[in-house]
Design an enzyme around this catalytic site. Sequence first.
Site, PDB file in Angstrom:
ATOM      1  N   CYS A   1       0.795  -1.234   0.000  1.00 57.96           N
ATOM      2  CA  CYS A   1       0.000   0.000   0.000  1.00 57.96           C
ATOM      3  C   CYS A   1       0.823   1.277   0.000  1.00 57.96           C
ATOM      4  O   CYS A   1       0.549   2.210  -0.765  1.00 57.96           O
ATOM      5  CB  CYS A   1      -0.973   0.006   1.173  1.00 57.96           C
ATOM      6  SG  CYS A   1      -0.204   0.110   2.824  1.00 57.96           S
ATOM      7  N   HIS A  28      -2.055   1.305   7.005  1.00 61.56           N
ATOM      8  CA  HIS A  28      -2.412   1.385   5.593  1.00 61.56           C
ATOM      9  C   HIS A  28      -2.324   2.846   5.154  1.00 61.56           C
ATOM     10  O   HIS A  28      -2.374   3.765   5.980  1.00 61.56           O
ATOM     11  CB  HIS A  28      -3.833   0.847   5.396  1.00 61.56           C
ATOM     12  CG  HIS A  28      -4.309   0.857   3.977  1.00 61.56           C
ATOM     13  ND1 HIS A  28      -3.649   0.200   2.971  1.00 61.56           N
ATOM     14  CD2 HIS A  28      -5.389   1.456   3.386  1.00 61.56           C
ATOM     15  CE1 HIS A  28      -4.298   0.385   1.828  1.00 61.56           C
ATOM     16  NE2 HIS A  28      -5.343   1.144   2.054  1.00 61.56           N
ATOM     17  N   ASP A  72      -7.653   4.269  -3.847  1.00 59.37           N
ATOM     18  CA  ASP A  72      -6.851   3.262  -3.144  1.00 59.37           C
ATOM     19  C   ASP A  72      -6.488   2.145  -4.120  1.00 59.37           C
ATOM     20  O   ASP A  72      -7.315   1.280  -4.412  1.00 59.37           O
ATOM     21  CB  ASP A  72      -7.636   2.705  -1.952  1.00 59.37           C
ATOM     22  CG  ASP A  72      -6.768   1.875  -1.019  1.00 59.37           C
ATOM     23  OD1 ASP A  72      -5.653   1.506  -1.416  1.00 59.37           O
ATOM     24  OD2 ASP A  72      -7.220   1.581   0.110  1.00 59.37           O
TER      25      ASP A  72
END
Length: 279
Positions: A70, A108, A124
């Site tokens: 991420c 994250h 995302d």
Amino acid sequence: MDSRQADAYLRRIGAQRPPKPTSRALHELHLRHLRTVPFENLSIHLGDEIVLEEGRLLDKLIGRGRGGFCYELNGAFGALLAALGYEVELLAARVYGDEGRLGIPYDHLALRVGTVEGDTWLADVGFGAHSHHPLSCTDRAEQADPGGVFRVADAGPDAAGVRGGGSAGAGDLDVVRDGTPRYRLETRPRALGDCVAGAWWHSTSPLSHFTRSLVCSRLTEDGGRITLSGRELKTTAADGTCGARELETDEEVLTAYRERFGIELDRVPTVRNRTPSPK
């Protein structure tokens, strides 16, 4: 990121430079990114250093044709969007895990993106199986997406009762997929360097699922997903039907990385940390 780097990034994901930073262009960039740049944790098991600096991320994704997890994927994608004229803020989140408990701080990284029309989106490209398109940051109703039915909900001060998650800060948001909270998002903008401790923990801790397993996964053109976990190559169609097979030789594994994900490796990565997580 300069114009030359932005053009190289756009070529990597097969996209044209949008004339304006619109919502429609953002949706297209987001989808193309998911289809071409894999979510992968191979660096952890190859012994490669993960450095959260823009230049190093661009070298990895563009120069070496790799993916990442991420912090890397959303960090690089955020830099591209900013170079294209979008208003970009990095947001930290904590992921819901077993029994609905929240993970570590800076667990994250996601993106809040503003467009020329005045819309604000949650982008995302670094959460594995998630929404195919950006989610509206301001709409609290259900949002239908090929990846499921999503909702961006106000966490509120009493959110400790949400699946045992822990207290919420002012303005925190819960990102929910198909009725299940996926992560709790802070709305205070952060810098990429703020995530260094989280990236280090996920890269080194025996409690991190990233150190205990191998994954390389991307969205397919038909809305399904292809994933290589160790030696198991799994394909999931858009309707949810799955097929899997075990790759028997190192050459088969390296060929799968190259042909299915565009990743050239000189050796097969193996899980470095085989310590089981505590119950």
